[in-house]
Design a protein around this motif. Sequence first.
Motif, PDB file in Angstrom:
ATOM      1  N   ARG A   1       0.827  -1.206   0.000  1.00 49.27           N
ATOM      2  CA  ARG A   1       0.000   0.000   0.000  1.00 49.27           C
ATOM      3  C   ARG A   1       0.861   1.257   0.000  1.00 49.27           C
ATOM      4  NH1 ARG A   1      -3.609  -2.720   3.606  1.00 49.27           N
ATOM      5  NH2 ARG A   1      -2.696  -1.655   5.401  1.00 49.27           N
ATOM      6  N   TYR A   2       1.863   1.250   0.846  1.00 49.55           N
ATOM      7  CA  TYR A   2       2.747   2.410   0.923  1.00 49.55           C
ATOM      8  C   TYR A   2       3.544   2.588  -0.368  1.00 49.55           C
ATOM      9  CZ  TYR A   2       2.312   3.709   5.887  1.00 49.55           C
ATOM     10  OH  TYR A   2       1.871   4.180   7.103  1.00 49.55           O
ATOM     11  N   THR A   3       4.233   1.531  -0.794  1.00 48.23           N
ATOM     12  CA  THR A   3       5.209   1.682  -1.881  1.00 48.23           C
ATOM     13  C   THR A   3       4.552   1.826  -3.248  1.00 48.23           C
ATOM     14  OG1 THR A   3       5.443  -0.743  -1.919  1.00 48.23           O
ATOM     15  CG2 THR A   3       7.060   0.501  -0.647  1.00 48.23           C
ATOM     16  N   LEU A   4       3.443   1.121  -3.498  1.00 47.39           N
ATOM     17  CA  LEU A   4       2.781   1.274  -4.788  1.00 47.39           C
ATOM     18  C   LEU A   4       2.099   2.638  -4.895  1.00 47.39           C
ATOM     19  CD1 LEU A   4       1.252  -2.279  -5.389  1.00 47.39           C
ATOM     20  CD2 LEU A   4       3.312  -1.278  -6.404  1.00 47.39           C
ATOM     21  N   SER A   5       1.531   3.117  -3.803  1.00 43.53           N
ATOM     22  CA  SER A   5       0.953   4.465  -3.827  1.00 43.53           C
ATOM     23  C   SER A   5       2.037   5.499  -4.092  1.00 43.53           C
ATOM     24  CB  SER A   5       0.265   4.761  -2.490  1.00 43.53           C
ATOM     25  OG  SER A   5      -0.798   3.855  -2.256  1.00 43.53           O
TER      26      SER A   5
ATOM     27  N   ILE B   1       5.216   9.323  -7.763  1.00 45.94           N
ATOM     28  CA  ILE B   1       6.447   9.605  -8.505  1.00 45.94           C
ATOM     29  C   ILE B   1       6.174   9.634 -10.007  1.00 45.94           C
ATOM     30  CG2 ILE B   1       8.785   8.784  -9.016  1.00 45.94           C
ATOM     31  CD1 ILE B   1       8.784   7.497  -6.218  1.00 45.94           C
ATOM     32  N   LEU B   2       5.358   8.698 -10.478  1.00 43.90           N
ATOM     33  CA  LEU B   2       5.018   8.654 -11.906  1.00 43.90           C
ATOM     34  C   LEU B   2       4.317   9.939 -12.331  1.00 43.90           C
ATOM     35  CD1 LEU B   2       4.840   7.131 -14.587  1.00 43.90           C
ATOM     36  CD2 LEU B   2       2.704   6.090 -13.763  1.00 43.90           C
ATOM     37  N   LEU B   3       3.405  10.439 -11.497  1.00 38.54           N
ATOM     38  CA  LEU B   3       2.721  11.689 -11.811  1.00 38.54           C
ATOM     39  C   LEU B   3       3.726  12.832 -11.918  1.00 38.54           C
ATOM     40  CD1 LEU B   3       0.186  13.397 -12.206  1.00 38.54           C
ATOM     41  CD2 LEU B   3      -0.043  13.510  -9.712  1.00 38.54           C
ATOM     42  N   GLY B   4       4.664  12.891 -10.983  1.00 39.35           N
ATOM     43  CA  GLY B   4       5.698  13.927 -11.052  1.00 39.35           C
ATOM     44  C   GLY B   4       6.544  13.799 -12.303  1.00 39.35           C
ATOM     45  N   ALA B   5       6.887  12.565 -12.674  1.00 35.39           N
ATOM     46  CA  ALA B   5       7.706  12.349 -13.867  1.00 35.39           C
ATOM     47  C   ALA B   5       6.962  12.765 -15.133  1.00 35.39           C
ATOM     48  CB  ALA B   5       8.120  10.873 -13.944  1.00 35.39           C
ATOM     49  N   VAL B   6       5.669  12.456 -15.197  1.00 34.10           N
ATOM     50  CA  VAL B   6       4.865  12.837 -16.372  1.00 34.10           C
ATOM     51  C   VAL B   6       4.758  14.354 -16.479  1.00 34.10           C
ATOM     52  CG1 VAL B   6       2.555  12.754 -17.377  1.00 34.10           C
ATOM     53  CG2 VAL B   6       3.589  10.669 -16.445  1.00 34.10           C
ATOM     54  N   LEU B   7       4.516  15.034 -15.360  1.00 31.86           N
ATOM     55  CA  LEU B   7       4.440  16.493 -15.382  1.00 31.86           C
ATOM     56  C   LEU B   7       5.760  17.110 -15.825  1.00 31.86           C
ATOM     57  CD1 LEU B   7       2.429  17.245 -12.100  1.00 31.86           C
ATOM     58  CD2 LEU B   7       1.643  17.505 -14.463  1.00 31.86           C
ATOM     59  N   LEU B   8       6.860  16.554 -15.328  1.00 32.00           N
ATOM     60  CA  LEU B   8       8.163  17.082 -15.725  1.00 32.00           C
ATOM     61  C   LEU B   8       8.425  16.827 -17.200  1.00 32.00           C
ATOM     62  CD1 LEU B   8      10.721  18.485 -14.679  1.00 32.00           C
ATOM     63  CD2 LEU B   8      11.700  16.226 -14.275  1.00 32.00           C
TER      64      LEU B   8
END
Length: 502
Positions: free
Chosen positions: A166-170, A175-182
């Motif tokens: 739960r912790y690590t997949l969330s 992180i993926l959202l941040g990478a996509v925005l960048l």
Amino acid sequence: MNAAWLPLTALATSLLVAVTIFCLPEEARRLRSTINLLAAVFKIILVVLMFRRVADGHEDIFSFQVIGGVDFVLRTDALGVMFAGLSSLLWLCTTVYAIGYLEGSANRKRFFGFFSLCVASTIGIALADNLFTFLIFYEMLTLSTYPLVVHRGSEQALNAGRVYLRYTLSAGVVILLGAVLLYSLTGDQSFSSEEGLGDYVNDHRVLLILVFGLLVGGMAVKAAMVPLHGWLPRAMVAPAPVSALLHAVAVVKAGAFGILRVVYDLYGIELSVELGVISVLAVAASVTIIYGSLRAIAQQELKPLLAFSTVSQVSYIILGIGVFGPFGTVGALAHLLHQGLMKVTLFFCAGNYAEELGIHRIDEMDGAGKRMPLTSIAFTIGALGMIGLPPVAGFITKWYLGVGAIQADMYWVVAVLVLSTGLNAIYFLPIVHRLWFRLGPSHGKGHWPDEQRLGKRLETHSWLLMPMVVTAIISLMAGLFAGLPFSPLDWAARVANGEYLP
């Protein structure tokens, strides 16, 4: 000359071993152990070659295009090779320990198969040159460590595994959202790019701060920063080799290493300071350091105490980033290595106490120094290092962080270091006192007289003793000989000064 085969081979070695182990029958114990050990030694040889080439100013890159504008890239640079070196050394030690610890247990094939996948994930994280490649191995690490956390199959282990996922997949989604925005702003951003993100700060300041928060916040989960640390103490139900793996080599270090990459190689320290995010990071690290130490004091069992100690100790790396200056940076990078050596030693010792004497609680450790002197000497070295007492490696870290804080006029950081050192002493010194200065009962799986222990056998299985003794000695030598060339401190200083740039 670009030796692209070098980073690729370092990664492929563990992947091929994992596939091979999964294909072997469960009964092929000796062959499986041999393959594991040979692969671990071969990986160290590859890392040594990478060290030499980086020291000579070479940069080896393997890359191919995945889709338009997104590449898979492995690159050997000084920071990545430093992390790969720590991982490779401690993986060999942990492999030896796991072979002895799991002797006769069930599901060894599954354990060592996923164990090798963890090695591959860590090497991939170390050598990744952009966020896309980093994320592949970062999530691969999550999935390959889950079977190790739940290895024993008990209800407690399965619950811990669910919390871990739960912790690590969330965090991975964040992180993926941040990478996509960048990516939408800059395209595929390399960690080795000299352009950085400074050109975007005037028009996209808020977006850059948001992306920084998403990336670092997501990585703070694996780095076990408060309040995102809840998975780590629960994961202590795993076997001792897995605990050593989580705390010293793979998961928490992957989070801390990712934050180092974001601050130093993606944003750059100057832009991070300009955006005002470094001070927030320093405060968050300080809160984690104090909180972890206070929770460690309250523990009655050894492994949870070591878990909360990890919560505290890993954030010294993050605090070093926040002390923006050369000494703080050196302290952060050196602690990436030093903490791994000391913490893996302590978990090896905890596993030995549990296996040989049946000790799990702190109040059961009275007199264990007489029964298990080598293990207790190693534990004492690791504990003194965690407190920050010379000449163990932990002293070097706190010295550099303290000097860096004074140079940066951040005197409150010095107060945090002094307070945390006192708290570390409060929970470690009583254990050392119990080991050596209290008389204990006849613990464990059977009493054997002193003459038998001294004359006929070691205090426990030699496969459990060797890696613990090695890591304890290296922890001591890293402090005693910190000024020598290619010591952990020397390499960290050269990385911080940019001396190994091609």
